[in-house]
Design a protein around this motif. Structure first.
Motif, PDB file in Angstrom:
ATOM      1  N   LEU A   1      -0.135 -10.411 -23.251  1.00 42.16           N
ATOM      2  CA  LEU A   1       0.034 -11.044 -22.311  1.00 42.16           C
ATOM      3  C   LEU A   1      -0.787 -11.841 -21.648  1.00 42.16           C
ATOM      4  O   LEU A   1      -0.841 -13.243 -21.021  1.00 42.16           O
ATOM      5  CB  LEU A   1       0.478 -10.395 -21.206  1.00 42.16           C
ATOM      6  N   GLY A   2      -1.942 -10.950 -21.513  1.00 40.91           N
ATOM      7  CA  GLY A   2      -3.219 -12.043 -20.950  1.00 40.91           C
ATOM      8  C   GLY A   2      -4.083 -12.658 -21.509  1.00 40.91           C
ATOM      9  O   GLY A   2      -4.745 -13.945 -20.975  1.00 40.91           O
ATOM     10  N   ARG A   3      -3.700 -12.592 -22.202  1.00 40.07           N
ATOM     11  CA  ARG A   3      -5.209 -13.722 -23.733  1.00 40.07           C
ATOM     12  C   ARG A   3      -3.856 -15.367 -23.527  1.00 40.07           C
ATOM     13  O   ARG A   3      -4.415 -15.922 -23.535  1.00 40.07           O
ATOM     14  CB  ARG A   3      -4.472 -13.393 -25.538  1.00 40.07           C
ATOM     15  N   ALA A   4      -2.356 -14.470 -23.906  1.00 38.12           N
ATOM     16  CA  ALA A   4      -2.067 -16.226 -23.106  1.00 38.12           C
ATOM     17  C   ALA A   4      -2.090 -16.917 -22.127  1.00 38.12           C
ATOM     18  O   ALA A   4      -1.815 -18.149 -21.925  1.00 38.12           O
ATOM     19  CB  ALA A   4      -0.333 -16.008 -24.021  1.00 38.12           C
ATOM     20  N   ALA A   5      -1.649 -16.012 -21.633  1.00 42.43           N
ATOM     21  CA  ALA A   5      -2.327 -16.659 -19.630  1.00 42.43           C
ATOM     22  C   ALA A   5      -3.459 -17.315 -19.659  1.00 42.43           C
ATOM     23  O   ALA A   5      -2.905 -18.514 -19.378  1.00 42.43           O
ATOM     24  CB  ALA A   5      -1.856 -15.083 -19.136  1.00 42.43           C
ATOM     25  N   ALA A   6      -4.192 -16.498 -20.307  1.00 39.36           N
ATOM     26  CA  ALA A   6      -6.001 -17.631 -20.131  1.00 39.36           C
ATOM     27  C   ALA A   6      -5.640 -18.844 -20.693  1.00 39.36           C
ATOM     28  O   ALA A   6      -5.937 -19.255 -20.208  1.00 39.36           O
ATOM     29  CB  ALA A   6      -7.412 -16.631 -20.652  1.00 39.36           C
ATOM     30  N   ASP A   7      -4.853 -18.502 -22.476  1.00 40.78           N
ATOM     31  CA  ASP A   7      -4.317 -19.961 -23.199  1.00 40.78           C
ATOM     32  C   ASP A   7      -3.888 -21.025 -21.608  1.00 40.78           C
ATOM     33  O   ASP A   7      -4.392 -22.117 -22.447  1.00 40.78           O
ATOM     34  CB  ASP A   7      -4.226 -19.581 -24.408  1.00 40.78           C
TER      35      ASP A   7
ATOM     36  N   PHE B   1     -13.138  -4.636 -30.790  1.00 44.81           N
ATOM     37  CA  PHE B   1     -12.763  -6.248 -30.667  1.00 44.81           C
ATOM     38  C   PHE B   1     -11.568  -6.553 -31.873  1.00 44.81           C
ATOM     39  O   PHE B   1     -11.452  -7.417 -31.520  1.00 44.81           O
ATOM     40  CB  PHE B   1     -13.951  -5.405 -32.652  1.00 44.81           C
ATOM     41  N   GLU B   2     -10.773  -5.227 -31.296  1.00 43.60           N
ATOM     42  CA  GLU B   2      -9.048  -5.026 -31.470  1.00 43.60           C
ATOM     43  C   GLU B   2      -8.113  -6.191 -30.205  1.00 43.60           C
ATOM     44  O   GLU B   2      -7.793  -6.971 -30.753  1.00 43.60           O
ATOM     45  CB  GLU B   2      -8.693  -4.178 -31.852  1.00 43.60           C
ATOM     46  N   LEU B   3      -8.880  -6.683 -29.907  1.00 42.82           N
ATOM     47  CA  LEU B   3      -8.574  -6.951 -28.622  1.00 42.82           C
ATOM     48  C   LEU B   3      -9.246  -8.675 -28.409  1.00 42.82           C
ATOM     49  O   LEU B   3      -9.114  -8.830 -27.647  1.00 42.82           O
ATOM     50  CB  LEU B   3      -8.884  -5.984 -26.940  1.00 42.82           C
ATOM     51  N   GLY B   4     -10.132  -8.886 -29.422  1.00 43.53           N
ATOM     52  CA  GLY B   4     -10.710 -10.227 -28.734  1.00 43.53           C
ATOM     53  C   GLY B   4     -11.393 -10.268 -28.000  1.00 43.53           C
ATOM     54  O   GLY B   4     -12.113 -10.782 -27.194  1.00 43.53           O
ATOM     55  N   LEU B   5     -12.345  -8.782 -27.058  1.00 44.76           N
ATOM     56  CA  LEU B   5     -13.515  -8.496 -25.901  1.00 44.76           C
ATOM     57  C   LEU B   5     -14.981  -9.261 -27.006  1.00 44.76           C
ATOM     58  O   LEU B   5     -15.127  -7.793 -27.344  1.00 44.76           O
ATOM     59  CB  LEU B   5     -13.018  -7.833 -25.222  1.00 44.76           C
ATOM     60  N   PRO B   6     -15.889  -9.611 -26.218  1.00 45.42           N
ATOM     61  CA  PRO B   6     -17.091  -8.972 -26.973  1.00 45.42           C
ATOM     62  C   PRO B   6     -17.850  -8.242 -26.563  1.00 45.42           C
ATOM     63  O   PRO B   6     -17.292  -7.531 -24.814  1.00 45.42           O
ATOM     64  CB  PRO B   6     -17.724 -10.153 -26.617  1.00 45.42           C
TER      65      PRO B   6
ATOM     66  N   TYR C   1      -9.812 -12.746 -19.732  1.00 41.65           N
ATOM     67  CA  TYR C   1     -10.076 -13.843 -20.996  1.00 41.65           C
ATOM     68  C   TYR C   1     -10.671 -15.031 -19.644  1.00 41.65           C
ATOM     69  O   TYR C   1     -11.469 -15.634 -20.914  1.00 41.65           O
ATOM     70  CB  TYR C   1      -8.475 -13.327 -21.868  1.00 41.65           C
ATOM     71  N   LEU C   2      -9.890 -15.306 -19.108  1.00 45.51           N
ATOM     72  CA  LEU C   2     -10.607 -16.456 -18.009  1.00 45.51           C
ATOM     73  C   LEU C   2     -11.777 -16.782 -18.337  1.00 45.51           C
ATOM     74  O   LEU C   2     -12.908 -17.551 -17.953  1.00 45.51           O
ATOM     75  CB  LEU C   2      -9.646 -17.002 -17.040  1.00 45.51           C
ATOM     76  N   SER C   3     -12.660 -15.318 -17.910  1.00 46.39           N
ATOM     77  CA  SER C   3     -14.504 -15.208 -17.664  1.00 46.39           C
ATOM     78  C   SER C   3     -14.892 -16.088 -18.898  1.00 46.39           C
ATOM     79  O   SER C   3     -15.747 -15.998 -19.102  1.00 46.39           O
ATOM     80  CB  SER C   3     -14.745 -14.547 -17.068  1.00 46.39           C
ATOM     81  N   LEU C   4     -14.616 -15.754 -20.112  1.00 40.74           N
ATOM     82  CA  LEU C   4     -15.263 -15.867 -21.112  1.00 40.74           C
ATOM     83  C   LEU C   4     -15.075 -17.354 -21.946  1.00 40.74           C
ATOM     84  O   LEU C   4     -15.261 -17.654 -22.168  1.00 40.74           O
ATOM     85  CB  LEU C   4     -14.240 -15.331 -22.491  1.00 40.74           C
ATOM     86  N   ALA C   5     -14.245 -18.564 -20.977  1.00 42.21           N
ATOM     87  CA  ALA C   5     -13.698 -19.558 -21.673  1.00 42.21           C
ATOM     88  C   ALA C   5     -15.319 -20.710 -20.586  1.00 42.21           C
ATOM     89  O   ALA C   5     -15.510 -19.768 -19.622  1.00 42.21           O
ATOM     90  CB  ALA C   5     -12.361 -20.043 -20.849  1.00 42.21           C
ATOM     91  N   ASP C   6     -15.017 -21.412 -21.065  1.00 36.26           N
ATOM     92  CA  ASP C   6     -16.068 -22.450 -20.527  1.00 36.26           C
ATOM     93  C   ASP C   6     -15.273 -23.277 -20.156  1.00 36.26           C
ATOM     94  O   ASP C   6     -13.425 -24.274 -20.686  1.00 36.26           O
ATOM     95  CB  ASP C   6     -16.593 -22.937 -22.026  1.00 36.26           C
ATOM     96  N   GLY C   7     -16.323 -24.532 -19.210  1.00 33.34           N
ATOM     97  CA  GLY C   7     -15.116 -25.450 -18.633  1.00 33.34           C
ATOM     98  C   GLY C   7     -14.400 -24.655 -17.624  1.00 33.34           C
ATOM     99  O   GLY C   7     -14.622 -23.347 -16.989  1.00 33.34           O
ATOM    100  N   PRO C   8     -13.656 -26.027 -16.126  1.00 33.16           N
ATOM    101  CA  PRO C   8     -13.068 -25.269 -15.336  1.00 33.16           C
ATOM    102  C   PRO C   8     -11.817 -24.326 -15.493  1.00 33.16           C
ATOM    103  O   PRO C   8     -11.154 -24.273 -16.771  1.00 33.16           O
ATOM    104  CB  PRO C   8     -12.392 -26.804 -14.910  1.00 33.16           C
TER     105      PRO C   8
END
Length: 483
Positions: free
Chosen positions: A117-123, A180-185, A150-157
């Motif tokens: 849910l959080g990942r799709a929101a960030a996308d 790692f399973e959640l796609g978090l560094p 997830y948004l904090s890890l994204a590039d750009g605005p």
């Protein structure tokens, strides 16, 4: 007034999927915010009820691999609601509760389900749906807590983020080895990121990284910044107190309108309050209570839990029911409390009536037919049931905590004299305080004119979403000014 696009992110939404007040808030806000120049699209998981309700869905994006399986992001409408839906059968195509398996325990993959849910929101925040690019992402409760991460890890605005706490007791805490399973560094597994006492804290992470934090009443906003009310997050919230605010919930006054409510035996309003007597008689008949127009009927519409203070009602039953008093209860939850109320129905035949489970019609009937509504919560972020009670002329008897303290004006001598009182408050939240409140209510019930003034005051109060929506719109716009 500049139009705004807001992506609301939540795990449930009324009237499609509901387990509690969160769904009511998420379902009502979009319509109210439209009056403030804010367009809201809500992102929700693709539970069976949601995908069934979605009219003419369009595929926005296909994920070949999304937290364990293929998924699609759909857009469409369900009634008056604009939705994005995560169509991921491996995560959400399950019957029953959104959160619990049939054994009553959390689904074992809830971390993946709500990380999705959080990942799709960030996308979406990064432009995945070109037709709707949000200015603000509004994340509700722990299930949406990873969206700001997830948004904090994204590039750009990126859009600004608002994190709302509906109940800080529910935090979404999972083992660290899921990172790692959640796609978090590993870089986010710090005290300033998702790490929470050696585990991953979804709510904690959202509170740490959101641009604004809200909760659902001003008093609760203060309570959660204390060790007693913060459930381990008080230090974080004190450190970020400059961006924490409390905005009271409202109720959907089209759904909760005694003048048009189809669930009532007889509609009524302030101008014909005497019609409530028909609803009281119907409620007594439905729950097996003794037909008695002069008995004071105390109502309860609640989750049965210690948080809600229902153990105090049980312990105080002999005093509550003394004289011509009755109890009409609708709820589900703690099996011990359910069993105890079931036993009370046997001990007090005709005075205690119970229905265990969820019944929307009966909830309306208790509001419209009870004389007083008991809400003795030990903590209560806002509460909606006391607002519905006031709208329906059932006098709320509440503990002096959270949103209950903010919404009910106690019938003390001054408030009665000035015509401001709408209910009764009590504190401290213990058995002595609860029994005192029961006795106050029964004494006041004998003064029919004073009781009717409480009813009319409550029914005249502005309990809808217009004022909260204006506050949210102002919050969204102020968050954009700090970019």
């Amino acid at each position: 007034m500049k139009p705004l696009n807001v992506l609301s992110v939540a795990s449930e939404i009324y009237p499609i999927i509901k387990t509690g007040g969160l769904a009511d808030v998420v379902g009502a806000l979009p319509t109210a915010l439209a009056q403030e120049g804010v367009k809201v699209v809500t992102l929700v998981p693709g539970y069976p009820a949601v995908t069934k309700a979605l009219a003419r869905p369009e595929v926005v994006h296909q994920y070949p691999g999304f937290f364990g399986g293929p998924a699609r992001l759909l857009s469409g409408r369900a009634g008056a609601l604009d939705l994005f839906v995560i169509d991921a059968p491996h995560l959400f195509e399950r019957q029953g509760s959104p959160y619990l398996a049939s054994n009553g325990r959390d689904w074992p993959d809830n971390a993946r389900r709500f990380a999705a849910l959080g990942r799709a929101a960030a996308d979406i925040g990064q432009g995945l749906a070109p037709g709707f690019v949000p200015d603000v992402i509004h994340a509700h409760d722990w299930q949406a807590g990873l969206a700001p991460v997830y948004l904090s890890l994204a590039d750009g605005p990126r859009p600004r983020t608002v994190m709302t706490i509906h109940n800080i007791a529910f935090q979404g805490i999972f083992p660290a080895d899921l990172l790692f399973e959640l796609g978090l560094p590993t870089s986010v597994f710090t005290v300033d990121g998702v790490e929470y006492y050696g585990q991953i804290g979804f709510l904690k992470a959202g509170l740490q990284l959101a641009d604004r934090i809200t909760t659902v009443s001003p008093t609760y906003a203060k309570e959660i910044q204390t060790p007693e009310g913060g459930m381990g997050l008080d230090g974080l919230l004190r450190a970020r107190s400059g961006i924490v605010s409390g905005i009271l919930n409202g109720i959907d006054d089209a759904v909760w309108d005694p003048a048009t409510d189809p669930h009532l035996a007889k509609p009524f309003g302030r101008e014909n309050l005497q019609a409530r007597a028909v609803n009281k008689a119907a409620l007594q008949e439905r729950l097996g209570l003794r037909p008695d127009p002069d008995a004071i009927v105390f109502g309860v519409v609640s989750r049965l839990s210690e948080q809600k203070g229902l153990d105090l009602v049980l312990a105080g039953l002999p005093r509550l029911l003394a004289g011509r008093a009755q109890l009409a209860l609708l709820g589900a939850g703690d099996p011990t409390l359910e069993g105890s109320f079931q036993a009370a129905r046997v001990v007090y035949p005709g005075q205690v009536g119970c229905f265990f489970g969820y019944d929307e019609a009966l909830a309306h009937q208790i509001q419209g037919g009870s004389d007083a509504l008991l809400v003795p919560s030990r903590f209560e972020p806002c509460g909606l049931t006391q607002l519905c009670a006031m709208r329906y002329g059932s006098v709320p008897v509440v503990s002096r905590v959270g949103g209950l303290a903010d919404t009910v004006i106690d019938a003390n001598e001054i408030a009665i004299a000035t015509g401001a009182a709408t209910g009764l408050q009590f504190g401290p939240v213990n058995l002595t305080g609860a029994i005192d409140a029961f006795e106050r209510a029964k004494t006041l019930w004998q003064d029919k004119d004073a009781w009717q003034r409480l009813q009319l005051n409550g029914m005249a109060a502005d309990l809808g979403w217009s004022r909260p929506a204006r506050q949210y719109a102002n919050l969204y716009r102020s968050s954009l000014q700090t970019v």
